[in-house]
Design an enzyme around this catalytic site. Structure first.
Site, PDB file in Angstrom:
ATOM      1  N   GLY A  21       8.177 -13.017   4.179  1.00  0.00           N
ATOM      2  CA  GLY A  21       8.424 -11.685   3.630  1.00  0.00           C
ATOM      3  C   GLY A  21       9.650 -11.036   4.245  1.00  0.00           C
ATOM      4  O   GLY A  21       9.900 -11.165   5.447  1.00  0.00           O
ATOM      5  N   THR A  34       0.813  -1.212   0.000  1.00  0.00           N
ATOM      6  CA  THR A  34       0.000   0.000   0.000  1.00  0.00           C
ATOM      7  C   THR A  34       0.845   1.260   0.000  1.00  0.00           C
ATOM      8  O   THR A  34       0.550   2.220  -0.713  1.00  0.00           O
ATOM      9  CB  THR A  34      -0.932   0.022   1.227  1.00  0.00           C
ATOM     10  OG1 THR A  34      -1.750  -1.154   1.211  1.00  0.00           O
ATOM     11  CG2 THR A  34      -1.831   1.254   1.210  1.00  0.00           C
ATOM     12  N   ASP A  59      10.208  -8.023   5.008  1.00  0.00           N
ATOM     13  CA  ASP A  59       9.881  -7.044   6.049  1.00  0.00           C
ATOM     14  C   ASP A  59       9.733  -7.717   7.408  1.00  0.00           C
ATOM     15  O   ASP A  59      10.043  -7.129   8.445  1.00  0.00           O
ATOM     16  CB  ASP A  59       8.606  -6.270   5.689  1.00  0.00           C
ATOM     17  CG  ASP A  59       7.432  -7.171   5.341  1.00  0.00           C
ATOM     18  OD1 ASP A  59       7.648  -8.311   4.896  1.00  0.00           O
ATOM     19  OD2 ASP A  59       6.285  -6.723   5.511  1.00  0.00           O
TER      20      ASP A  59
END
Length: 268
Positions: A107, A10, A109
């Site tokens: 992921g 996003t 992150d």
């Protein structure tokens, strides 16, 4: 100075570190269609506005959950800063062991947040990231990412609900005074915001029961400010956790001869 860029589904969060200090940061909308030149021009404008010359950037550290933009920002780093970026990926030293069944699917992150939890706070820890998804990362005392729990993000859940119901509409995400809503707005806020408070509290409790020691619960992400005031299960709020994780990643890999991409870490 170091440019750290966290590319999410996003938003893209970028920050500039002067030594260990986060001197400035920005949040941009993620757009897979934009080119390296378009993002480069945007970063140049943002840096110029804060009085930073692009030549002052001496290192670039990236984490990306959007593969097409990984390549875009690699080109940006090489073209605009004349620097090969350190990218959270396979073969990159993170100081974190990914102890899941299939490490490459985790992921980057998640691993960067685990690294930041270890370096900025303490382990064991549970990192609760409230963003596009609501994720919980369990990190053991010896630096192993044991696993993750993934739920839809608050905004994602609300958008899904609104898109499938004719008479409901989007509302500002903030906690209502009561759980019993007396109109549509407060009813939605009660269900979404307070409902997610319950989700966070229950999952934190369950994850703690499955971990050894006394995990520190760290909240981060753009929607932490909505949930944290309504719960007592969060010990620390660190809105810049991922950017600091990218700083640590760069410090661990700045002298590495190669740049990698993919998912950082490996199973022990």
């Amino acid at each position: 100075m170091l440019l750290a860029v966290d590319i999410g589904n996003t938003n893209i969060v970028a920050g500039v570190f002067d030594g260990d200090r986060l001197a400035m940061s920005w949040r941009l909308a993620t757009d897979r269609r934009k080119t390296a030149d378009e993002y480069g021009a945007a970063l140049r404008t943002l840096l110029d506005h804060r009085g930073v010359d692009m030549r002052d950037i001496k290192g670039v550290s990236l984490s990306s959950t959007v593969p097409p933009l990984t390549a875009t920002f690699r080109r940006l780093s090489e073209s605009y800063f004349d620097l090969p970026p350190v990218i959270a990926g396979i073969g990159v030293n993170t100081g974190i062991v990914v102890a899941t069944a299939n490490p490459p699917e985790v992921g980057p992150d998640r691993i960067i947040n685990s690294l930041a939890a270890m370096m900025r706070h303490r382990l064991p820890a549970i990192v609760v990231d409230l963003g596009t998804a609501t994720t919980f990362d369990a990190v053991s005392a010896d630096g192993k990412l044991l696993g993750c729990t993934i739920a839809p993000g608050i905004e994602s859940a609300l958008d899904g609900l609104i898109s499938r119901t004719a008479r409901l509409f989007t509302v500002e995400l903030k906690a209502p005074r009561t759980a019993i809503g007396r109109n549509t707005v407060t009813s939605l806020r009660a269900g979404v915001v307070l409902g997610y408070v319950g989700l966070v509290e229950y999952l934190v409790r369950r994850i703690k029961d499955e971990m050894e020691g006394d995990p520190l619960v760290i909240a981060t992400g753009g929607l932490a400010s909505v949930i944290v005031p309504e719960t007592h299960c969060i010990d620390v709020v660190d809105p810049d956790l991922t950017l600091h994780g990218l700083r640590f990643l760069y410090q661990l890999n700045a002298d590495a001869p190669a740049v990698h991409s993919g998912v950082a870490g490996a199973a022990e």
